[in-house]
Each structure stands twice: as structure tokens, then as C-alpha cells.
Motif scaffolding. Sequence first.
Motif, PDB file in Angstrom:
ATOM      1  N   LEU A  66       0.909  -1.122  -0.070  1.00 56.97           N
ATOM      2  CA  LEU A  66      -0.125   0.086  -0.389  1.00 56.97           C
ATOM      3  C   LEU A  66       0.900   1.311  -0.140  1.00 56.97           C
ATOM      4  CD1 LEU A  66      -2.631  -1.348   3.053  1.00 56.97           C
ATOM      5  CD2 LEU A  66      -3.196  -1.068   0.461  1.00 56.97           C
ATOM      6  N   ALA A  67       0.911   2.231  -0.492  1.00 61.12           N
ATOM      7  CA  ALA A  67       0.867   3.809  -0.607  1.00 61.12           C
ATOM      8  C   ALA A  67      -0.083   4.655  -0.008  1.00 61.12           C
ATOM      9  CB  ALA A  67       1.275   4.119  -1.699  1.00 61.12           C
ATOM     10  N   VAL A  68       0.580   5.140   1.390  1.00 60.49           N
ATOM     11  CA  VAL A  68      -0.484   6.567   1.978  1.00 60.49           C
ATOM     12  C   VAL A  68       0.105   7.857   2.077  1.00 60.49           C
ATOM     13  CG1 VAL A  68      -1.156   7.113   4.015  1.00 60.49           C
ATOM     14  CG2 VAL A  68      -0.598   5.005   3.693  1.00 60.49           C
ATOM     15  N   ALA A  69      -0.744   8.327   0.831  1.00 60.81           N
ATOM     16  CA  ALA A  69      -0.688  10.040   0.544  1.00 60.81           C
ATOM     17  C   ALA A  69      -0.831  10.545   1.252  1.00 60.81           C
ATOM     18  CB  ALA A  69      -0.363   9.964  -0.677  1.00 60.81           C
ATOM     19  N   VAL A  70      -0.375  11.769   1.605  1.00 65.00           N
ATOM     20  CA  VAL A  70      -0.741  13.097   2.768  1.00 65.00           C
ATOM     21  C   VAL A  70      -0.843  14.646   2.084  1.00 65.00           C
ATOM     22  CG1 VAL A  70      -1.120  14.348   4.919  1.00 65.00           C
ATOM     23  CG2 VAL A  70      -1.137  11.310   5.335  1.00 65.00           C
ATOM     24  N   PHE A  71      -1.479  15.245   1.795  1.00 64.00           N
ATOM     25  CA  PHE A  71      -1.440  16.165   0.522  1.00 64.00           C
ATOM     26  C   PHE A  71      -2.230  17.291   1.184  1.00 64.00           C
ATOM     27  CE2 PHE A  71      -4.067  13.542  -1.841  1.00 64.00           C
ATOM     28  CZ  PHE A  71      -5.273  14.362  -1.780  1.00 64.00           C
ATOM     29  N   THR A  72      -1.299  18.047   0.444  1.00 65.74           N
ATOM     30  CA  THR A  72      -2.761  19.681   1.347  1.00 65.74           C
ATOM     31  C   THR A  72      -3.378  20.393   0.086  1.00 65.74           C
ATOM     32  OG1 THR A  72      -1.318  20.058   3.573  1.00 65.74           O
ATOM     33  CG2 THR A  72      -2.710  21.657   2.733  1.00 65.74           C
ATOM     34  N   ILE A  73      -4.395  20.732   0.674  1.00 64.73           N
ATOM     35  CA  ILE A  73      -5.171  21.370  -0.574  1.00 64.73           C
ATOM     36  C   ILE A  73      -5.621  23.533   0.011  1.00 64.73           C
ATOM     37  CG2 ILE A  73      -7.509  22.151  -2.061  1.00 64.73           C
ATOM     38  CD1 ILE A  73      -7.264  19.520  -2.597  1.00 64.73           C
ATOM     39  N   GLU A  74      -4.891  24.447  -0.764  1.00 62.25           N
ATOM     40  CA  GLU A  74      -5.490  25.540   0.195  1.00 62.25           C
ATOM     41  C   GLU A  74      -6.344  26.859  -0.341  1.00 62.25           C
ATOM     42  OE1 GLU A  74      -0.952  27.480  -0.074  1.00 62.25           O
ATOM     43  OE2 GLU A  74      -0.789  26.582   1.965  1.00 62.25           O
ATOM     44  N   SER A  75      -6.752  27.179  -0.071  1.00 62.18           N
ATOM     45  CA  SER A  75      -8.117  28.682  -0.117  1.00 62.18           C
ATOM     46  C   SER A  75      -8.792  28.394  -1.258  1.00 62.18           C
ATOM     47  CB  SER A  75      -6.453  29.512  -1.248  1.00 62.18           C
ATOM     48  OG  SER A  75      -5.615  29.815  -0.714  1.00 62.18           O
ATOM     49  N   PHE A  76      -9.819  27.650  -0.533  1.00 59.20           N
ATOM     50  CA  PHE A  76     -11.004  26.870  -0.508  1.00 59.20           C
ATOM     51  C   PHE A  76     -11.372  27.898  -1.060  1.00 59.20           C
ATOM     52  CE2 PHE A  76      -9.469  22.567   0.339  1.00 59.20           C
ATOM     53  CZ  PHE A  76      -9.755  22.068  -0.915  1.00 59.20           C
ATOM     54  N   GLY A  77     -12.724  28.456  -1.810  1.00 59.55           N
ATOM     55  CA  GLY A  77     -13.619  29.711  -1.784  1.00 59.55           C
ATOM     56  C   GLY A  77     -13.071  31.188  -1.897  1.00 59.55           C
ATOM     57  N   GLY A  78     -11.058  30.795  -1.564  1.00 55.47           N
ATOM     58  CA  GLY A  78     -10.705  31.809  -2.301  1.00 55.47           C
ATOM     59  C   GLY A  78     -10.096  32.157  -0.683  1.00 55.47           C
ATOM     60  N   GLY A  79     -10.851  31.721   0.226  1.00 58.08           N
ATOM     61  CA  GLY A  79     -10.447  32.346   1.803  1.00 58.08           C
ATOM     62  C   GLY A  79      -8.950  31.466   2.253  1.00 58.08           C
ATOM     63  N   ASN A  80      -8.468  31.891   3.201  1.00 55.59           N
ATOM     64  CA  ASN A  80      -6.946  31.559   3.898  1.00 55.59           C
ATOM     65  C   ASN A  80      -7.488  30.715   5.275  1.00 55.59           C
ATOM     66  OD1 ASN A  80      -4.847  31.475   4.872  1.00 55.59           O
ATOM     67  ND2 ASN A  80      -5.495  33.303   6.656  1.00 55.59           N
ATOM     68  N   ASN A  81      -7.822  29.105   4.109  1.00 55.73           N
ATOM     69  CA  ASN A  81      -7.989  27.785   4.775  1.00 55.73           C
ATOM     70  C   ASN A  81      -6.948  26.591   4.177  1.00 55.73           C
ATOM     71  OD1 ASN A  81      -9.143  27.491   2.661  1.00 55.73           O
ATOM     72  ND2 ASN A  81     -10.896  28.031   3.320  1.00 55.73           N
ATOM     73  N   HIS A  82      -7.170  26.271   4.368  1.00 57.05           N
ATOM     74  CA  HIS A  82      -6.171  24.594   4.464  1.00 57.05           C
ATOM     75  C   HIS A  82      -7.240  23.268   4.920  1.00 57.05           C
ATOM     76  CE1 HIS A  82      -3.903  24.819   7.642  1.00 57.05           C
ATOM     77  NE2 HIS A  82      -3.805  23.458   7.913  1.00 57.05           N
ATOM     78  N   ARG A  83      -6.836  22.512   3.673  1.00 57.61           N
ATOM     79  CA  ARG A  83      -7.069  20.637   4.498  1.00 57.61           C
ATOM     80  C   ARG A  83      -6.239  19.722   4.054  1.00 57.61           C
ATOM     81  NH1 ARG A  83     -13.119  21.364   2.136  1.00 57.61           N
ATOM     82  NH2 ARG A  83     -14.017  22.941   2.903  1.00 57.61           N
ATOM     83  N   GLN A  84      -6.229  18.962   4.937  1.00 49.80           N
ATOM     84  CA  GLN A  84      -5.069  17.710   4.667  1.00 49.80           C
ATOM     85  C   GLN A  84      -6.404  16.207   3.986  1.00 49.80           C
ATOM     86  OE1 GLN A  84      -2.663  17.362   8.289  1.00 49.80           O
ATOM     87  NE2 GLN A  84      -0.907  17.081   6.633  1.00 49.80           N
ATOM     88  N   TYR A  85      -5.555  15.912   3.588  1.00 47.87           N
ATOM     89  CA  TYR A  85      -6.490  14.893   2.762  1.00 47.87           C
ATOM     90  C   TYR A  85      -5.170  13.689   2.336  1.00 47.87           C
ATOM     91  CZ  TYR A  85     -10.057  17.646   1.015  1.00 47.87           C
ATOM     92  OH  TYR A  85     -11.406  18.422   0.719  1.00 47.87           O
ATOM     93  N   LEU A  86      -5.589  12.618   2.563  1.00 50.88           N
ATOM     94  CA  LEU A  86      -5.003  10.942   3.154  1.00 50.88           C
ATOM     95  C   LEU A  86      -6.074  10.142   1.719  1.00 50.88           C
ATOM     96  CD1 LEU A  86      -4.026   9.067   5.808  1.00 50.88           C
ATOM     97  CD2 LEU A  86      -5.357   7.810   4.128  1.00 50.88           C
ATOM     98  N   ALA A  87      -5.132   9.604   0.990  1.00 46.70           N
ATOM     99  CA  ALA A  87      -4.791   8.552  -0.097  1.00 46.70           C
ATOM    100  C   ALA A  87      -4.481   7.334  -0.053  1.00 46.70           C
ATOM    101  CB  ALA A  87      -5.421   9.313  -1.465  1.00 46.70           C
ATOM    102  N   LEU A  88      -5.109   7.239  -0.113  1.00 49.22           N
ATOM    103  CA  LEU A  88      -4.442   4.697  -0.140  1.00 49.22           C
ATOM    104  C   LEU A  88      -4.741   4.391  -1.265  1.00 49.22           C
ATOM    105  CD1 LEU A  88      -3.354   3.312   1.869  1.00 49.22           C
ATOM    106  CD2 LEU A  88      -5.435   2.607   2.978  1.00 49.22           C
ATOM    107  N   PHE A  89      -3.369   4.070  -2.120  1.00 50.54           N
ATOM    108  CA  PHE A  89      -3.810   3.493  -2.689  1.00 50.54           C
ATOM    109  C   PHE A  89      -3.084   2.126  -3.095  1.00 50.54           C
ATOM    110  CE2 PHE A  89      -2.613   7.770  -4.172  1.00 50.54           C
ATOM    111  CZ  PHE A  89      -3.338   8.236  -4.573  1.00 50.54           C
ATOM    112  N   GLU A  90      -3.073   0.969  -3.714  1.00 52.29           N
ATOM    113  CA  GLU A  90      -2.795  -0.913  -3.600  1.00 52.29           C
ATOM    114  C   GLU A  90      -1.836  -0.717  -4.891  1.00 52.29           C
ATOM    115  OE1 GLU A  90      -3.587  -4.991  -2.613  1.00 52.29           O
ATOM    116  OE2 GLU A  90      -5.047  -3.611  -2.404  1.00 52.29           O
ATOM    117  N   GLN A  91      -0.112  -1.092  -4.449  1.00 48.05           N
ATOM    118  CA  GLN A  91       0.248  -0.770  -6.649  1.00 48.05           C
ATOM    119  C   GLN A  91       0.040  -2.227  -6.611  1.00 48.05           C
ATOM    120  OE1 GLN A  91       4.187  -2.138  -4.890  1.00 48.05           O
ATOM    121  NE2 GLN A  91       5.076  -1.499  -7.061  1.00 48.05           N
ATOM    122  N   ASP A  92      -0.808  -2.387  -7.737  1.00 51.47           N
ATOM    123  CA  ASP A  92      -1.078  -3.676  -8.761  1.00 51.47           C
ATOM    124  C   ASP A  92       0.327  -4.465  -9.113  1.00 51.47           C
ATOM    125  OD1 ASP A  92      -3.306  -2.922  -8.741  1.00 51.47           O
ATOM    126  OD2 ASP A  92      -2.850  -1.474 -10.720  1.00 51.47           O
TER     127      ASP A  92
END
Length: 175
Positions: A66-92
Motif C-alpha cells: 500500500l502507499a499512503v499519501a498525505v497532501f494539502t489543498i489551500e484557499s477553498f472559496g478563495g479564503g485563508n484556509n487549508h485541508r489535509q487529505y489522506l489517499a490510500l493506494f495499492e500497488q498492482d
Amino acid sequence: MPFRRFLNPLVLAGAACLAAPAHAVEPTPLDTQIKRLAGLLGDSYATAHPEGAMVQPLNLPQGRTLAVAVFTIESFGGGNNHRQYLALFEQDRNEQGPLDHFSMLDVMLIGAKGWRAVPALKVESRVDEKTGKVVLAIPAMANLPNDALNFPSRKTTIRLELDRELRELKGEAAP
């Protein structure tokens, strides 16, 4: 000649650029998938930073990776904010072994401004032998009521379980 004193550093800098590893220039297939996913999770104002994603491979029994990836996205709606997401992948895999492709298993919101953050990815994993479920433990920082929004101070652990989908175990509620 004043030019000569710059010649050696210029030659060294050029040689260093040529010696950069290929993955520094060409993104891996997983990097490309994370970039596309980050673009889908944002809005028209959001700025994704997939190049700053943290990725950790997890070797599981029976040759699963498995590969665990954590990444950030900023400025939703043009605001001063951010969210952090975790995505889980499996190697074929195929009969010859692992392939260079990963299939996404799930993605979820795991942090945000004023809630919690994963500053460094140090995932611990185990597989429940009876159920086959994968359990992940991820060290994180959570905000206390008096913390500045971008500076959580309380250590916590995000506990996730993967069965058919990711779900948080005894987790903290999102804001």
C-alpha cells in the motif's frame, strides 16, 4: 578577469543539475495520480500542493504493498484556509510481481485549519488476521481551544481501518 571567479561555481552548479535523479525531473505514475486527485478535490479557487505530498509505502502480508499519501489543498472559496487529505493506494501486481501502477482504494479528509495536522508521515500498520482489515495509526497534532489555528499543540493519533473503505476509529470529529 572577474568572470573566472564565477566559472567554477557555474560549472559545478551545471553538473549538479545534470546529476539530479530522473524522478526529480519526471514524476512517477503515483505522483501523477496524486496531482490529479488533488485537482479533483479542490474548487475553482483552491490551490493544490501535490508536489509537497508525503508518501509512505507499507508492505503487508502476501506481497501486498500500500502507499499512503498525505497532501494539502489551500484557499477553498478563495479564503485563508487549508485541508489535509489522506489517499490510500495499492500497488498492482501480476504473475511476474509488482507493477509500476497503483490503484486508489480511498481518500478522506484528515486535517484542516483549526482542527488537526499531520506534520510528518510515520504510519504504523497491522493486518487483523481474522478479518483481513488493515489498521493504520498516524501520529498527528490537534488544536486545543486556545491554539492559533495553524499551530496545533496536542499530540494525537489518527486511527484508520481499511475494509472496503477507509473509516476513522475513535477519531476526532471534523470541524
